[in-house]
Design a protein around this motif. Structure first.
Motif, PDB file in Angstrom:
ATOM      1  N   SER A  55      -1.979   1.703   9.610  1.00  0.00           N
ATOM      2  CA  SER A  55      -1.636   2.515   8.441  1.00  0.00           C
ATOM      3  C   SER A  55      -1.520   3.984   8.819  1.00  0.00           C
ATOM      4  O   SER A  55      -0.604   4.692   8.370  1.00  0.00           O
ATOM      5  CB  SER A  55      -2.693   2.330   7.348  1.00  0.00           C
ATOM      6  OG  SER A  55      -2.353   3.051   6.188  1.00  0.00           O
ATOM      7  N   GLU A 111       1.925   6.316   8.644  1.00  0.00           N
ATOM      8  CA  GLU A 111       2.022   7.585   7.892  1.00  0.00           C
ATOM      9  C   GLU A 111       2.495   8.721   8.796  1.00  0.00           C
ATOM     10  O   GLU A 111       3.318   9.547   8.389  1.00  0.00           O
ATOM     11  CB  GLU A 111       0.674   7.919   7.269  1.00  0.00           C
ATOM     12  CG  GLU A 111       0.275   6.991   6.133  1.00  0.00           C
ATOM     13  CD  GLU A 111      -1.091   7.327   5.563  1.00  0.00           C
ATOM     14  OE1 GLU A 111      -1.766   8.207   6.135  1.00  0.00           O
ATOM     15  OE2 GLU A 111      -1.491   6.711   4.554  1.00  0.00           O
ATOM     16  N   LEU A 157       5.901   9.537   7.160  1.00  0.00           N
ATOM     17  CA  LEU A 157       5.597  10.358   5.977  1.00  0.00           C
ATOM     18  C   LEU A 157       5.298  11.801   6.367  1.00  0.00           C
ATOM     19  O   LEU A 157       5.100  12.116   7.510  1.00  0.00           O
ATOM     20  CB  LEU A 157       4.429   9.758   5.200  1.00  0.00           C
ATOM     21  CG  LEU A 157       4.683   8.343   4.660  1.00  0.00           C
ATOM     22  CD1 LEU A 157       3.447   7.834   3.946  1.00  0.00           C
ATOM     23  CD2 LEU A 157       5.871   8.324   3.714  1.00  0.00           C
ATOM     24  N   LYS A 180       0.814  -1.215   0.000  1.00  0.00           N
ATOM     25  CA  LYS A 180       0.000   0.000   0.000  1.00  0.00           C
ATOM     26  C   LYS A 180       0.843   1.258   0.000  1.00  0.00           C
ATOM     27  O   LYS A 180       0.516   2.239  -0.683  1.00  0.00           O
ATOM     28  CB  LYS A 180      -0.921  -0.015   1.228  1.00  0.00           C
ATOM     29  CG  LYS A 180      -1.783   1.247   1.365  1.00  0.00           C
ATOM     30  CD  LYS A 180      -2.670   1.172   2.593  1.00  0.00           C
ATOM     31  CE  LYS A 180      -3.518   2.452   2.736  1.00  0.00           C
ATOM     32  NZ  LYS A 180      -4.373   2.395   3.942  1.00  0.00           N
ATOM     33  N   HIS A 181       1.931   1.266   0.764  1.00  0.00           N
ATOM     34  CA  HIS A 181       2.682   2.501   0.998  1.00  0.00           C
ATOM     35  C   HIS A 181       3.958   2.647   0.171  1.00  0.00           C
ATOM     36  O   HIS A 181       4.667   3.641   0.315  1.00  0.00           O
ATOM     37  CB  HIS A 181       3.031   2.617   2.483  1.00  0.00           C
ATOM     38  CG  HIS A 181       1.840   2.876   3.359  1.00  0.00           C
ATOM     39  ND1 HIS A 181       1.181   4.085   3.412  1.00  0.00           N
ATOM     40  CD2 HIS A 181       1.167   2.052   4.211  1.00  0.00           C
ATOM     41  CE1 HIS A 181       0.178   4.020   4.256  1.00  0.00           C
ATOM     42  NE2 HIS A 181       0.143   2.794   4.759  1.00  0.00           N
ATOM     43  N   THR A 182       4.280   1.668  -0.652  1.00  0.00           N
ATOM     44  CA  THR A 182       5.456   1.785  -1.521  1.00  0.00           C
ATOM     45  C   THR A 182       5.085   1.408  -2.939  1.00  0.00           C
ATOM     46  O   THR A 182       4.030   0.824  -3.180  1.00  0.00           O
ATOM     47  CB  THR A 182       6.617   0.870  -1.054  1.00  0.00           C
ATOM     48  OG1 THR A 182       6.296  -0.498  -1.363  1.00  0.00           O
ATOM     49  CG2 THR A 182       6.860   1.007   0.439  1.00  0.00           C
TER      50      THR A 182
END
Length: 443
Positions: A435, A439, A443, A390-392
């Motif tokens: 998740s 983040e 992030l 999902k995040h990469t």
């Protein structure tokens, strides 16, 4: 003249020596009411001005009431034989074709030998090799699309180098779409469009055009290019296009030209996978005479996911750091260089996610990488796979490598968590919470 007005403003903002070095050599031309094309001696010069002085140029445009103007950069077209005085031109036999020399516009390092082939670019490399060697494996037209720094220019330069070195009598034209537009505008203004058509339709055996997506909205250039392609296709000439978008994705493009661009082979260059990044790093390091062992190369390949230009920038940075300090590169030096060039924020790796999940579920990294089938280990491992997906933007194989798994196991793990999220509200809430934490943390 717009560029002259901008230069006058810049001369008041930029130190005199910097102005003389970076601004004075630029040639400016307003292609249309909304675009100012700045032409520099080479790609490095243009990239430097873009990085260091673009904001100043935009500020000057605002000050003179032209804040809506878009700025683009282009390399200067090489000096052609007909532009030289008669005494400086090389003599040739009347029956010999006019061959235009443009080797100064080519990067000497962009050859087939220096191009690292992997699954991400194998088809594009094969297609360009066929074009360069005049084989009919893929037809006469190749369209390559991909993101910035993926190797599109490397392949087009490699085609040109190969042809110039092996069949120097070939009439080859290499330029960007912006240069094509500027040349056409000049032809219209000077009433020399006959020469423009002659050059690209009758005096051309191989045509290489980069950044075709910049033709968006330029109706006249699109019409001329479509007409040129009709002539070249009928004569079986070779054409290579590059773009950041596929033909169907380019806005404001004439459907006739779109159809011609899609006539031949369309191939995409994807971001390099782990093994390809390893090969690229090893080759770049060797070119810089930088000694890196396999562990350091592997570490760089794991942590640098940007374009190939970024990889090269990092190698140069490591080389400079090591030379200044008089040391052999080690993990500490490489980590410091990475931090200085790409920073620590805004990027997330599988390793970060793996370590985060291990801490959240109170298991060890060795547990996640083990062959254990205990549910207390399997579930966190699958959650790690799901969040990494999902995040990469990493390939499945790269995600699996961080957990000692192959890509098929990652596929199964992602599907397992996706199914549980759809069926179980508790699992869905748990994943959403993780998740969100991820983040906020990285992030």
């Amino acid at each position: 003249m717009l560029w002259q007005a901008v230069k006058e403003q810049l001369s008041q903002k930029i130190p005199k020596n910097a102005y003389s070095l970076w601004i004075s050599p630029l040639k400016g031309q307003e292609v249309d009411e909304g675009t100012l094309v700045l032409t520099g001696p080479d790609s490095f010069f243009c990239d430097w001005v873009n990085d260091k002085y673009l904001v100043d140029i935009q500020t000057c445009l605002q000050e003179i009431g032209r804040e809506g103007v878009q700025i683009s950069f282009a390399e200067a077209a090489p000096l052609l034989p007909q532009d030289l005085p008669p005494e400086a031109r090389q003599m040739r036999l009347p029956t010999m074709p006019v061959v235009r020399k443009f080797t100064k516009a080519l990067n000497p390092r962009y050859t087939f030998a220096e191009f690292m082939v992997g699954n991400c670019n194998m088809l594009a490399h094969s297609a360009c090799d066929a074009i360069a060697n005049h084989r009919d494996d893929v037809g006469n037209i190749v369209y390559i699309n991909g993101g910035t720094g993926m190797g599109k220019s490397h392949l087009t330069h490699a085609v040109a180098h190969h042809i110039v070195n092996h069949v120097p009598s070939t009439r080859l034209h290499y330029l960007t779409a912006q240069q094509l537009t500027a040349e056409m505008v000049k032809g219209i203004k000077t009433n020399t469009m006959v020469n423009f058509k002659e050059k690209y339709q009758n005096e051309c055996d191989v045509l290489l055009i980069e950044d075709v997506h910049t033709l968006s909205g330029r109706t006249k250039t699109q019409m001329e290019l479509a007409e040129t392609l009709d002539v070249l296709m009928e004569c079986g000439k070779r054409v290579v296009f590059t773009s950041s978008k596929a033909p169907r994705e380019i806005d404001n493009l004439d459907e006739g030209l779109r159809s011609r661009l899609a006539y031949g082979l369309i191939t995409t260059i994807n971001p390099p996978g782990f093994h390809t990044r390893q090969k690229i790093i090893a080759r770049k390091a060797a070119n810089c005479e930088l000694a890196l062992d396999e562990n350091l190369i592997g570490y760089l390949a794991e942590n640098v996911k940007g374009d190939i230009r970024q990889l090269e920038s990092i190698i140069v940075g490591i080389k400079a750091q090591a030379a200044l300090l008089g040391v052999i590169p080690d993990f500490d030096l490489i980590k410091e260089t990475l931090c200085n060039i790409i920073g620590q924020q805004g990027q997330i790796s599988v390793e970060m996610i793996r370590d985060f999940i291990a801490a959240q579920y109170r298991v060890t990294i060795n547990d996640l990488q083990s062959k254990s089938r205990k549910q207390a280990i399997v579930f966190p491992r699958q959650v790690c796979m799901y969040l990494a997906r999902k995040h990469t933007q990493l390939p499945l194989a790269d995600i699996g490598r961080a957990l000692n798994r192959d890509h098929s196991t990652v596929v199964h793990g992602v599907r397992a968590i996706t199914t549980k999220i759809a069926r179980d509200g508790s699992t869905r809430g748990q994943i959403e919470l993780l998740s969100d934490k991820l983040e906020k943390k990285f992030l």
